[in-house]
Design a protein around this motif. Structure first.
Motif, PDB file in Angstrom:
ATOM      1  N   THR A 195     -13.888  -5.172 -10.862  1.00  0.00           N
ATOM      2  CA  THR A 195     -12.647  -4.419 -10.673  1.00  0.00           C
ATOM      3  C   THR A 195     -12.741  -3.669  -9.351  1.00  0.00           C
ATOM      4  OG1 THR A 195     -12.309  -4.172 -13.039  1.00  0.00           O
ATOM      5  CG2 THR A 195     -11.138  -2.640 -11.623  1.00  0.00           C
ATOM      6  N   GLY A 196     -11.695  -3.756  -8.563  1.00  0.00           N
ATOM      7  CA  GLY A 196     -11.704  -3.068  -7.270  1.00  0.00           C
ATOM      8  C   GLY A 196     -10.303  -2.661  -6.874  1.00  0.00           C
ATOM      9  N   PHE A 197     -10.207  -2.044  -5.707  1.00  0.00           N
ATOM     10  CA  PHE A 197      -8.915  -1.557  -5.235  1.00  0.00           C
ATOM     11  C   PHE A 197      -8.387  -2.444  -4.120  1.00  0.00           C
ATOM     12  CE2 PHE A 197     -11.102   2.271  -6.869  1.00  0.00           C
ATOM     13  CZ  PHE A 197     -10.188   2.621  -7.847  1.00  0.00           C
ATOM     14  N   GLY A 198      -7.067  -2.580  -4.067  1.00  0.00           N
ATOM     15  CA  GLY A 198      -6.415  -3.323  -3.001  1.00  0.00           C
ATOM     16  C   GLY A 198      -5.996  -2.413  -1.870  1.00  0.00           C
ATOM     17  N   THR A 199      -5.060  -2.892  -1.057  1.00  0.00           N
ATOM     18  CA  THR A 199      -4.561  -2.121   0.081  1.00  0.00           C
ATOM     19  C   THR A 199      -3.489  -1.143  -0.393  1.00  0.00           C
ATOM     20  OG1 THR A 199      -4.944  -4.044   1.478  1.00  0.00           O
ATOM     21  CG2 THR A 199      -3.507  -2.322   2.363  1.00  0.00           C
ATOM     22  N   PRO A 200      -3.606   0.138   0.009  1.00  0.00           N
ATOM     23  CA  PRO A 200      -2.602   1.120  -0.435  1.00  0.00           C
ATOM     24  C   PRO A 200      -1.189   0.709  -0.035  1.00  0.00           C
ATOM     25  CG  PRO A 200      -4.458   2.212   0.648  1.00  0.00           C
ATOM     26  CD  PRO A 200      -4.650   0.735   0.848  1.00  0.00           C
ATOM     27  N   GLN A 201      -0.262   0.912  -0.955  1.00  0.00           N
ATOM     28  CA  GLN A 201       1.149   0.612  -0.708  1.00  0.00           C
ATOM     29  C   GLN A 201       1.899   1.933  -0.590  1.00  0.00           C
ATOM     30  OE1 GLN A 201       1.664  -1.519  -4.373  1.00  0.00           O
ATOM     31  NE2 GLN A 201       1.055  -3.487  -3.503  1.00  0.00           N
ATOM     32  N   ALA A 202       2.389   2.234   0.601  1.00  0.00           N
ATOM     33  CA  ALA A 202       3.046   3.522   0.819  1.00  0.00           C
ATOM     34  C   ALA A 202       4.364   3.601   0.064  1.00  0.00           C
ATOM     35  CB  ALA A 202       3.298   3.734   2.313  1.00  0.00           C
ATOM     36  N   CYS A 203       4.687   4.776  -0.398  1.00  0.00           N
ATOM     37  CA  CYS A 203       5.989   5.017  -1.038  1.00  0.00           C
ATOM     38  C   CYS A 203       7.097   4.705  -0.042  1.00  0.00           C
ATOM     39  CB  CYS A 203       6.080   6.482  -1.479  1.00  0.00           C
ATOM     40  SG  CYS A 203       7.692   6.922  -2.163  1.00  0.00           S
ATOM     41  N   PRO A 204       8.123   3.955  -0.478  1.00  0.00           N
ATOM     42  CA  PRO A 204       9.215   3.595   0.445  1.00  0.00           C
ATOM     43  C   PRO A 204       9.961   4.806   1.008  1.00  0.00           C
ATOM     44  CG  PRO A 204       9.369   2.341  -1.608  1.00  0.00           C
ATOM     45  CD  PRO A 204       8.299   3.369  -1.810  1.00  0.00           C
ATOM     46  N   LEU A 205       9.824   5.948   0.358  1.00  0.00           N
ATOM     47  CA  LEU A 205      10.534   7.133   0.844  1.00  0.00           C
ATOM     48  C   LEU A 205       9.762   7.886   1.932  1.00  0.00           C
ATOM     49  CD1 LEU A 205      11.924   8.525  -2.545  1.00  0.00           C
ATOM     50  CD2 LEU A 205      13.028   6.993  -0.893  1.00  0.00           C
ATOM     51  N   PRO A 207       8.225   8.488   5.698  1.00  0.00           N
ATOM     52  CA  PRO A 207       8.617   8.029   7.040  1.00  0.00           C
ATOM     53  C   PRO A 207       7.836   6.762   7.387  1.00  0.00           C
ATOM     54  CG  PRO A 207       8.120  10.392   7.041  1.00  0.00           C
ATOM     55  CD  PRO A 207       7.740   9.878   5.694  1.00  0.00           C
ATOM     56  N   PRO A 208       8.471   5.828   8.104  1.00  0.00           N
ATOM     57  CA  PRO A 208       7.784   4.574   8.447  1.00  0.00           C
ATOM     58  C   PRO A 208       6.475   4.849   9.187  1.00  0.00           C
ATOM     59  CG  PRO A 208      10.113   4.461   9.029  1.00  0.00           C
ATOM     60  CD  PRO A 208       9.847   5.877   8.619  1.00  0.00           C
ATOM     61  N   ASP A 209       5.518   3.994   8.991  1.00  0.00           N
ATOM     62  CA  ASP A 209       4.222   4.057   9.681  1.00  0.00           C
ATOM     63  C   ASP A 209       3.384   5.274   9.286  1.00  0.00           C
ATOM     64  OD1 ASP A 209       4.967   1.727  11.038  1.00  0.00           O
ATOM     65  OD2 ASP A 209       5.988   2.901  12.584  1.00  0.00           O
ATOM     66  N   THR A 210       3.711   5.914   8.189  1.00  0.00           N
ATOM     67  CA  THR A 210       2.854   6.999   7.705  1.00  0.00           C
ATOM     68  C   THR A 210       1.536   6.391   7.229  1.00  0.00           C
ATOM     69  OG1 THR A 210       4.794   8.226   6.949  1.00  0.00           O
ATOM     70  CG2 THR A 210       2.639   8.904   6.061  1.00  0.00           C
ATOM     71  N   LEU A 211       0.446   6.918   7.750  1.00  0.00           N
ATOM     72  CA  LEU A 211      -0.859   6.377   7.371  1.00  0.00           C
ATOM     73  C   LEU A 211      -1.339   6.987   6.063  1.00  0.00           C
ATOM     74  CD1 LEU A 211      -2.706   6.348  10.816  1.00  0.00           C
ATOM     75  CD2 LEU A 211      -1.703   4.400   9.578  1.00  0.00           C
ATOM     76  N   ALA A 212      -1.975   6.172   5.249  1.00  0.00           N
ATOM     77  CA  ALA A 212      -2.598   6.696   4.033  1.00  0.00           C
ATOM     78  C   ALA A 212      -3.804   7.550   4.424  1.00  0.00           C
ATOM     79  CB  ALA A 212      -3.021   5.547   3.128  1.00  0.00           C
ATOM     80  N   PRO A 213      -4.012   8.649   3.721  1.00  0.00           N
ATOM     81  CA  PRO A 213      -5.120   9.554   4.067  1.00  0.00           C
ATOM     82  C   PRO A 213      -6.467   8.972   3.636  1.00  0.00           C
ATOM     83  CG  PRO A 213      -3.948  10.356   2.135  1.00  0.00           C
ATOM     84  CD  PRO A 213      -3.196   9.153   2.621  1.00  0.00           C
ATOM     85  N   PRO A 214      -7.548   9.498   4.192  1.00  0.00           N
ATOM     86  CA  PRO A 214      -8.894   8.960   3.906  1.00  0.00           C
ATOM     87  C   PRO A 214      -9.272   8.995   2.430  1.00  0.00           C
ATOM     88  CG  PRO A 214      -8.957  10.461   5.787  1.00  0.00           C
ATOM     89  CD  PRO A 214      -7.585  10.561   5.216  1.00  0.00           C
ATOM     90  N   HIS A 215      -8.757   9.981   1.665  1.00  0.00           N
ATOM     91  CA  HIS A 215      -9.158  10.014   0.258  1.00  0.00           C
ATOM     92  C   HIS A 215      -8.557   8.841  -0.520  1.00  0.00           C
ATOM     93  CE1 HIS A 215      -5.295  12.295  -0.216  1.00  0.00           C
ATOM     94  NE2 HIS A 215      -5.308  11.840  -1.440  1.00  0.00           N
ATOM     95  N   VAL A 216      -7.569   8.167   0.071  1.00  0.00           N
ATOM     96  CA  VAL A 216      -7.013   6.961  -0.558  1.00  0.00           C
ATOM     97  C   VAL A 216      -7.650   5.707   0.065  1.00  0.00           C
ATOM     98  CG1 VAL A 216      -4.917   5.633  -0.993  1.00  0.00           C
ATOM     99  CG2 VAL A 216      -4.848   8.139  -1.056  1.00  0.00           C
ATOM    100  N   THR A 217      -7.652   5.648   1.393  1.00  0.00           N
ATOM    101  CA  THR A 217      -8.163   4.434   2.051  1.00  0.00           C
ATOM    102  C   THR A 217      -9.668   4.265   1.849  1.00  0.00           C
ATOM    103  OG1 THR A 217      -8.486   5.666   4.114  1.00  0.00           O
ATOM    104  CG2 THR A 217      -6.409   4.482   3.865  1.00  0.00           C
ATOM    105  N   GLY A 218     -10.375   5.376   1.675  1.00  0.00           N
ATOM    106  CA  GLY A 218     -11.828   5.298   1.569  1.00  0.00           C
ATOM    107  C   GLY A 218     -12.343   5.063   0.168  1.00  0.00           C
ATOM    108  N   ARG A 219     -11.418   4.868  -0.752  1.00  0.00           N
ATOM    109  CA  ARG A 219     -11.852   4.741  -2.139  1.00  0.00           C
ATOM    110  C   ARG A 219     -12.503   3.390  -2.390  1.00  0.00           C
ATOM    111  NH1 ARG A 219      -8.322   6.444  -7.493  1.00  0.00           N
ATOM    112  NH2 ARG A 219     -10.071   6.359  -8.930  1.00  0.00           N
TER     113      ARG A 219
END
Lengths: 219, 219
Positions: A195-205, A207-219
């Motif tokens: 079991t693992g994690f995929g690529t974070p999917q930003a909320c459509p609401l 602003p465009p190109d908002t980067l996911a923070p490290p506590h999400v991307t680094g999981r």
């Protein structure tokens, strides 16, 4: 009580002995299994009937915390001081044996029994919720907006002591009968489950190109 | 009964409405969720206490099959005709909301309630076991050695009708309060959770270089 049941193969006593004792008593290992889970299955009794539902949880030392809406029937049943059973299971592999009878699963399963204690102290309620959120989404407590008084009032927090928790673990290859092992026509082994994690999917609401923070991307 | 509880965020009624009704009634979707699971959590009541254990299962049309050692307490409880609850849950994603209160999980969860019917007819017992084995390890029935009379006698098979089964599903991005959405300092989105299979690990007792068969490698 459960030493003769395995997840996937019917296991008579003689086989349990051959497999070794799957029950573990080590606290560190219990905590590791609980901490690595995403969801638990909470069992309560409502009108003499078992109800098993998936729910989030968190741990602080030797206490497991659960939460839910104050309106939920399962939580109401648990907050009435009734006994609960909380089970966290990791499936680690499919065990292909030479006989269908010895097919099994490699797994780690923590089973927590006890009365659910309704948490009423405000500090412990907040600490319990923090543990639940940080278990689900490490780093979110401090990034996301913290609960309002109204949100806290809508939330029931329960605590279950881990002293009576047990752990069962199966690892390793299949255990086959000697006559089957001698027959080379059967393949046997373990297919690992991951079991693992995929690529974070930003909320459509956002602003465009908002980067996911490290506590999400680094999981 | 459970429409106000979500796996991971406390969900008052107003939020349930906003999220849409998570309860689904479609049989095809229910079957798909059951068929895609590896393990279920079986809940029974023993001495007025809930017991929740992971176990294997299989499905034939509108019937779920469970099995276990004839000596296992949970199975004995179920075979006494007591009500059971069988829950299969897939965690599909961690829902990071702008508030900790709206953190949640994307999931699919099938909850099966009913009396467990002890299967006594030999043909149905064999068909039920085949369904369980083929669910766990598709292709193993026909590759591995089939059960002996003695193995069959050691195995309890239970059937649960799926007519009363329900399905809850959460998908999509977080549902945040408008004031939080307006604040660009919060990240929000979904971190997908994936489960898959690794490389088959051959049993050490197999002749060296034995290749895993297609029903294992192709899974």
């Amino acid at each position: 009580m459960t030493t003769t049941q395995t997840p996937l193969s019917p296991t008579p006593r003689s086989t349990v002995r051959r497999l070794g004792n799957r029950a573990r008593t080590d606290r560190t290992e219990l905590y590791r299994v609980l901490d690595a889970g995403l969801v638990c299955h909470l069992g309560v009794v409502i009108d003499d009937t078992p109800v098993v539902l998936p729910t989030g949880y968190g741990r602080i030392e030797n206490t497991l915390y659960l939460h839910g809406s104050t309106g939920a029937a399962t939580l109401r049943a648990a907050t009435a001081g009734a006994p609960v059973c909380v089970t966290v299971t990791h499936v680690d592999g499919i065990v292909y044996a030479r006989s269908v009878f010895h097919h099994s699963m490699n797994y780690r399963s923590a089973v927590v029994h006890g009365p659910a204690r309704p948490v009423t102290d405000d500090d412990e309620r907040l600490a319990g919720l923090r543990a639940i959120v940080e278990h689900l989404a490490p780093g979110s407590w401090g990034h996301a907006r913290l609960p309002t008084t109204k949100e806290m009032a809508a939330t029931a927090v329960l605590a279950v002591d881990l002293t009576e928790a047990s752990l069962k673990v199966r690892t390793g290859p299949p255990i086959d009968d000697d006559a089957d092992v001698a027959d080379p026509s059967y393949w046997a082994g373990v297919l690992p489950v991951r079991t693992g994690f995929g690529t974070p999917q930003a909320c459509p609401l956002l602003p465009p190109d908002t980067l996911a923070p490290p506590h999400v991307t680094g999981r």
